[in-house]
Motif scaffolding. Sequence first.
Motif, PDB file in Angstrom:
ATOM      1  N   VAL A   1       0.848  -1.201   0.000  1.00 52.12           N
ATOM      2  CA  VAL A   1       0.000   0.000   0.000  1.00 52.12           C
ATOM      3  C   VAL A   1       0.880   1.247   0.000  1.00 52.12           C
ATOM      4  N   GLY A   2       1.924   1.245   0.853  1.00 52.74           N
ATOM      5  CA  GLY A   2       2.819   2.398   0.916  1.00 52.74           C
ATOM      6  C   GLY A   2       3.532   2.645  -0.388  1.00 52.74           C
ATOM      7  N   ALA A   3       3.984   1.572  -1.042  1.00 60.89           N
ATOM      8  CA  ALA A   3       4.696   1.717  -2.308  1.00 60.89           C
ATOM      9  C   ALA A   3       3.782   2.257  -3.401  1.00 60.89           C
ATOM     10  N   SER A   4       2.490   1.954  -3.311  1.00 61.89           N
ATOM     11  CA  SER A   4       1.536   2.455  -4.310  1.00 61.89           C
ATOM     12  C   SER A   4       1.213   3.932  -4.091  1.00 61.89           C
ATOM     13  N   PHE A   5       1.149   4.374  -2.827  1.00 58.81           N
ATOM     14  CA  PHE A   5       0.760   5.754  -2.514  1.00 58.81           C
ATOM     15  C   PHE A   5       1.940   6.725  -2.556  1.00 58.81           C
ATOM     16  N   ALA A   6       3.150   6.227  -2.261  1.00 55.63           N
ATOM     17  CA  ALA A   6       4.303   7.120  -2.097  1.00 55.63           C
ATOM     18  C   ALA A   6       4.589   7.988  -3.317  1.00 55.63           C
ATOM     19  N   PRO A   7       4.559   7.477  -4.548  1.00 57.19           N
ATOM     20  CA  PRO A   7       4.881   8.336  -5.696  1.00 57.19           C
ATOM     21  C   PRO A   7       3.902   9.495  -5.877  1.00 57.19           C
TER      22      PRO A   7
ATOM     23  N   GLU B   1      13.191   2.626   0.950  1.00 60.37           N
ATOM     24  CA  GLU B   1      12.515   1.445   1.481  1.00 60.37           C
ATOM     25  C   GLU B   1      11.157   1.198   0.833  1.00 60.37           C
ATOM     26  N   LEU B   2      10.644   2.205   0.067  1.00 55.38           N
ATOM     27  CA  LEU B   2       9.361   2.018  -0.606  1.00 55.38           C
ATOM     28  C   LEU B   2       9.527   1.863  -2.116  1.00 55.38           C
ATOM     29  N   THR B   3      10.732   1.578  -2.549  1.00 53.13           N
ATOM     30  CA  THR B   3      10.971   1.306  -3.965  1.00 53.13           C
ATOM     31  C   THR B   3      11.040  -0.198  -4.189  1.00 53.13           C
ATOM     32  N   GLY B   4      11.077  -0.583  -5.437  1.00 53.64           N
ATOM     33  CA  GLY B   4      11.158  -2.009  -5.771  1.00 53.64           C
ATOM     34  C   GLY B   4      12.458  -2.644  -5.359  1.00 53.64           C
ATOM     35  N   GLU B   5      13.449  -1.829  -4.962  1.00 53.20           N
ATOM     36  CA  GLU B   5      14.739  -2.375  -4.555  1.00 53.20           C
ATOM     37  C   GLU B   5      14.727  -2.882  -3.121  1.00 53.20           C
ATOM     38  N   ALA B   6      13.665  -2.571  -2.369  1.00 53.67           N
ATOM     39  CA  ALA B   6      13.596  -3.042  -0.982  1.00 53.67           C
ATOM     40  C   ALA B   6      13.476  -4.558  -0.961  1.00 53.67           C
ATOM     41  N   ASP B   7      14.263  -5.206  -0.069  1.00 54.36           N
ATOM     42  CA  ASP B   7      14.203  -6.663  -0.004  1.00 54.36           C
ATOM     43  C   ASP B   7      13.047  -7.110   0.881  1.00 54.36           C
ATOM     44  N   ARG B   8      12.892  -8.417   0.969  1.00 51.87           N
ATOM     45  CA  ARG B   8      11.770  -8.988   1.711  1.00 51.87           C
ATOM     46  C   ARG B   8      11.794  -8.562   3.163  1.00 51.87           C
ATOM     47  N   ARG B   9      12.964  -8.560   3.773  1.00 51.44           N
ATOM     48  CA  ARG B   9      13.048  -8.200   5.185  1.00 51.44           C
ATOM     49  C   ARG B   9      12.610  -6.756   5.406  1.00 51.44           C
ATOM     50  N   GLU B  10      13.010  -5.841   4.515  1.00 47.94           N
ATOM     51  CA  GLU B  10      12.621  -4.437   4.645  1.00 47.94           C
ATOM     52  C   GLU B  10      11.112  -4.266   4.456  1.00 47.94           C
ATOM     53  N   ARG B  11      10.574  -5.048   3.550  1.00 52.61           N
ATOM     54  CA  ARG B  11       9.144  -4.937   3.291  1.00 52.61           C
ATOM     55  C   ARG B  11       8.327  -5.417   4.481  1.00 52.61           C
ATOM     56  N   GLU B  12       8.771  -6.488   5.093  1.00 56.71           N
ATOM     57  CA  GLU B  12       8.042  -7.009   6.249  1.00 56.71           C
ATOM     58  C   GLU B  12       8.124  -6.044   7.430  1.00 56.71           C
TER      59      GLU B  12
END
Length: 506
Positions: free
Chosen positions: A476-482, A491-502
Amino acid sequence: MRTASAAVALALLVALAGCGGLGGDAVGPADPSPSIESVSAPESLEHDERATIEATARWEGLASDAGGSAGESGSDATLDSVRVTVRVGDRTLRSENRSVPANGTLTVTAEVDAAALAPGEHELTVSVGEATATRALVVEEARAATFAVSAIEAPDSVGYGENLTVTATVTNAGDLAGNQTVRIRYGAGASANRTVALDGGAAERVSVAFANVRLAGGEHPVVVTTANQTRERTVSLVHPSPYGETTLGLYVDDGAVDRNVSAVVAAATGYWERNDGRYLGYPVAYERVADEERADVVLRFDRVERCGVEDGDARYFGCADLLVDEPRTPMTATVDPRISDADMNATVIHELGHVQGLEHGEEPAGLMNATSTLATHRPVKVHLRAESGDVPTRVEREVAAALDYFAAREDIVGNERFTWEFVEDARDAHVQVTFDERGDVCFADGGGSCTVEGEFYGQQDVRLEALDDEVVAWHVGASFAPVLLEEVPPELTGEADRREREAWPE
């Protein structure tokens, strides 16, 4: 000799008779009688008026031969006094004995007071000795109290929202005292009553102050009314609105809308009515009218293919006439009927801003931006739904956590704080969030998130498909941030890894 003697004797006898001898008492000329030459008196008197009555009597011959021989009437002749009487009706004004002047002219005066007489016609009688003169004297009825407006004092013009002081001079044109209510009104606005008591013929100035005058621009009458008279004059009101008035007639053509949008329109017009002083600098109020020809503004719901400079990639929610200097009749705003009620409310506010003279980028900046985004709305209304069944509580918590993250930030686009709320229906939402436990809209093999068209034109739907609970907030954050942030954090870009996303948001 006898004849002569006889003649002498006869002559002597005649002489003796002339001297009062033979022949008895002497008989002199009769006393002159007076005549009344003139009577000066008014023909009529007001009920409380006083006047002087003056009459002139003359004895003919009494003074005309002054200095004549003995036996003739002269200036030193004396006459007995005469009775002089002046009456009006049965009221005696003067009754006395007067000596006859040596010159034979007598002036008689008397004061008459109409207040002592009944209204109507009376006989005025002047008597000098045996001479009498009469004439009619009318005492007028006392006029009832009659309040006339003899003057109205007021400025030629008054500004909208200023105070207006009106002073009227009220005169009792009657004879009797009285009291009346004096009403002073300005235009179709407020009026004030004052009770005034006046004696006959008296006048009084009556003042009324009208505070915070709020009428349409142009000339309005100041009307002063008593029980007997209405008088008026005009005072121009200078209105700050380019329309020259506060209340604008709004005609709504909503035939192309598949639902009732009256509440949406009312909320949009209400926004400007609450914020007119802050953003417009002049007052505005909207009144729905049923006749387009009577409208100042026409709000039409129809598809908008272009507006101004054509942009092939743009989708237009609305378009409107821009007020410059003076309004045309009518001003027109068009809003697409396919958008949600939430977007429709913001769009109507935006387009009405144009017909009120605001350009893109002016305050309120969010609502008057040329492009509508989630950063435009306060609050952003979010419809959270599940593709099937109810939204799991854990998913709702994750979505709320993501939205709260943006609400806590101070670097939202437009320098405004982000606020949000859940709504029950997509029609009331600016954006949808759809949770799908499986789903294949975003990716054929499932798993992930994407933004697609929502239920209404121009509405975005953030789809969450086959996601673990731990990463729902991040998607949700990655969709709203731009859209909401000037710069998207790593941390809200596609480069964030699984651990950062969780872990997001921490």
